[in-house]
Design a protein around this motif. Sequence first.
Motif, PDB file in Angstrom:
ATOM      1  N   THR A  77       1.111  -8.759   1.699  1.00  0.00           N
ATOM      2  CA  THR A  77       0.665  -8.493   3.071  1.00  0.00           C
ATOM      3  C   THR A  77      -0.576  -9.285   3.462  1.00  0.00           C
ATOM      4  O   THR A  77      -1.175  -9.010   4.494  1.00  0.00           O
ATOM      5  N   MET A  78      -0.958 -10.271   2.652  1.00  0.00           N
ATOM      6  CA  MET A  78      -2.163 -11.050   2.966  1.00  0.00           C
ATOM      7  C   MET A  78      -2.045 -11.743   4.319  1.00  0.00           C
ATOM      8  O   MET A  78      -3.004 -11.803   5.078  1.00  0.00           O
ATOM      9  N   ARG A  79      -0.863 -12.262   4.620  1.00  0.00           N
ATOM     10  CA  ARG A  79      -0.715 -13.037   5.854  1.00  0.00           C
ATOM     11  C   ARG A  79      -0.838 -12.161   7.088  1.00  0.00           C
ATOM     12  O   ARG A  79      -1.631 -12.442   7.989  1.00  0.00           O
ATOM     13  N   TRP A  80      -0.047 -11.084   7.153  1.00  0.00           N
ATOM     14  CA  TRP A  80      -0.158 -10.251   8.347  1.00  0.00           C
ATOM     15  C   TRP A  80      -1.463  -9.489   8.361  1.00  0.00           C
ATOM     16  O   TRP A  80      -1.993  -9.162   9.426  1.00  0.00           O
ATOM     17  N   GLY A  81      -2.036  -9.238   7.178  1.00  0.00           N
ATOM     18  CA  GLY A  81      -3.350  -8.604   7.135  1.00  0.00           C
ATOM     19  C   GLY A  81      -4.410  -9.498   7.754  1.00  0.00           C
ATOM     20  O   GLY A  81      -5.296  -9.034   8.477  1.00  0.00           O
ATOM     21  N   GLY A  82      -4.316 -10.813   7.491  1.00  0.00           N
ATOM     22  CA  GLY A  82      -5.248 -11.752   8.096  1.00  0.00           C
ATOM     23  C   GLY A  82      -5.121 -11.782   9.605  1.00  0.00           C
ATOM     24  O   GLY A  82      -6.117 -11.881  10.337  1.00  0.00           O
ATOM     25  N   VAL A  83      -3.877 -11.699  10.101  1.00  0.00           N
ATOM     26  CA  VAL A  83      -3.650 -11.683  11.554  1.00  0.00           C
ATOM     27  C   VAL A  83      -4.264 -10.423  12.168  1.00  0.00           C
ATOM     28  O   VAL A  83      -4.923 -10.482  13.215  1.00  0.00           O
ATOM     29  N   ILE A  84      -4.050  -9.285  11.521  1.00  0.00           N
ATOM     30  CA  ILE A  84      -4.630  -8.026  12.019  1.00  0.00           C
ATOM     31  C   ILE A  84      -6.149  -8.124  12.083  1.00  0.00           C
ATOM     32  O   ILE A  84      -6.775  -7.723  13.073  1.00  0.00           O
ATOM     33  N   LEU A  85      -6.753  -8.674  11.044  1.00  0.00           N
ATOM     34  CA  LEU A  85      -8.215  -8.788  11.008  1.00  0.00           C
ATOM     35  C   LEU A  85      -8.719  -9.755  12.072  1.00  0.00           C
ATOM     36  O   LEU A  85      -9.769  -9.523  12.682  1.00  0.00           O
ATOM     37  N   GLY A  86      -7.986 -10.846  12.309  1.00  0.00           N
ATOM     38  CA  GLY A  86      -8.380 -11.780  13.356  1.00  0.00           C
ATOM     39  C   GLY A  86      -8.369 -11.123  14.724  1.00  0.00           C
ATOM     40  O   GLY A  86      -9.313 -11.282  15.520  1.00  0.00           O
ATOM     41  N   LEU A  87      -7.309 -10.360  15.020  1.00  0.00           N
ATOM     42  CA  LEU A  87      -7.229  -9.647  16.294  1.00  0.00           C
ATOM     43  C   LEU A  87      -8.309  -8.572  16.389  1.00  0.00           C
ATOM     44  O   LEU A  87      -8.898  -8.357  17.463  1.00  0.00           O
ATOM     45  N   PHE A  88      -8.590  -7.910  15.259  1.00  0.00           N
ATOM     46  CA  PHE A  88      -9.624  -6.873  15.264  1.00  0.00           C
ATOM     47  C   PHE A  88     -11.005  -7.452  15.562  1.00  0.00           C
ATOM     48  O   PHE A  88     -11.800  -6.838  16.289  1.00  0.00           O
ATOM     49  N   ILE A  89     -11.301  -8.626  15.000  1.00  0.00           N
ATOM     50  CA  ILE A  89     -12.607  -9.249  15.255  1.00  0.00           C
ATOM     51  C   ILE A  89     -12.808  -9.466  16.741  1.00  0.00           C
ATOM     52  O   ILE A  89     -13.879  -9.178  17.298  1.00  0.00           O
ATOM     53  N   VAL A  90     -11.759  -9.949  17.420  1.00  0.00           N
ATOM     54  CA  VAL A  90     -11.843 -10.170  18.869  1.00  0.00           C
ATOM     55  C   VAL A  90     -12.109  -8.853  19.582  1.00  0.00           C
ATOM     56  O   VAL A  90     -12.995  -8.752  20.438  1.00  0.00           O
ATOM     57  N   TRP A  91     -11.332  -7.819  19.231  1.00  0.00           N
ATOM     58  CA  TRP A  91     -11.510  -6.513  19.872  1.00  0.00           C
ATOM     59  C   TRP A  91     -12.895  -5.931  19.584  1.00  0.00           C
ATOM     60  O   TRP A  91     -13.546  -5.385  20.480  1.00  0.00           O
ATOM     61  N   HIS A  92     -13.345  -6.055  18.344  1.00  0.00           N
ATOM     62  CA  HIS A  92     -14.631  -5.498  17.934  1.00  0.00           C
ATOM     63  C   HIS A  92     -15.787  -6.134  18.709  1.00  0.00           C
ATOM     64  O   HIS A  92     -16.727  -5.442  19.129  1.00  0.00           O
TER      65      HIS A  92
END
Length: 231
Positions: A120-135
């Motif tokens: 799940t490293m790949r989709w986990g990275g995508v989730i974290l990238g989107l979270f950084i923007v939201w945060h």
Amino acid sequence: MALAPRTRTSAPSFWGSTIGKKTVMAVSGLIMLGYLAVHMLGNLKIFFGADEFNGYAHWLRTLGSPFLHYEWALWIVRLVLLAAVVAHAVSAYQLSRLDIRARPVSYVHKRRRASYATRTMRWGGVILGLFIVWHLLDLTTLTVNERAWAGHPYENVLATFSTWYGNTIYIVAMAALGLHIRHGFWSAAQTLGAGRARRERTLRTLANTLAFVLFAGFVSVPVAVMTGMVN
């Protein structure tokens, strides 16, 4: 007698090589890991009340004063982190493309040898990238925080975690972060030459511990707001 012309052969550049990309990914990941540890410890100041948490947020903006102007140190940290995030994401993407090109045809028999975190490293990275923007939009620019109060970070944190969606987004992202760190730390150690057969158990234990501590530390804030421990 004429000499045959020389053919120029150049070794691939550091960035152009697979080991170079893995090294960039490992170093940038460790930079972000160091920031996350400091950031988590700063977040825990919320348990000491509004005055201490707001005072800590103000101190971040005056760090290095009077040598540095207001928020200069904070912007230096932001720029270093931005460079680390971009380097990490680009190297991860390019390594993924190299892996796909090296094996364009899927295996006939699929085996799940890798851990859940690895898969799940790949989709986990995508989730974290989107979270950084939201945060950033939520607690830095206050764009999506409906009850934001400029200059009052303690109150803004409470406003975010008083909503179901704020808690859901944050906790899901921290779960993805924990899985990412669990695998990423061990991989970085292997890339940078710290991994040895006799150290494997120690490194895996350290990776699991770091992932759990960071997950628990970050998630403790929304949980404390939800349960009324922080109000």
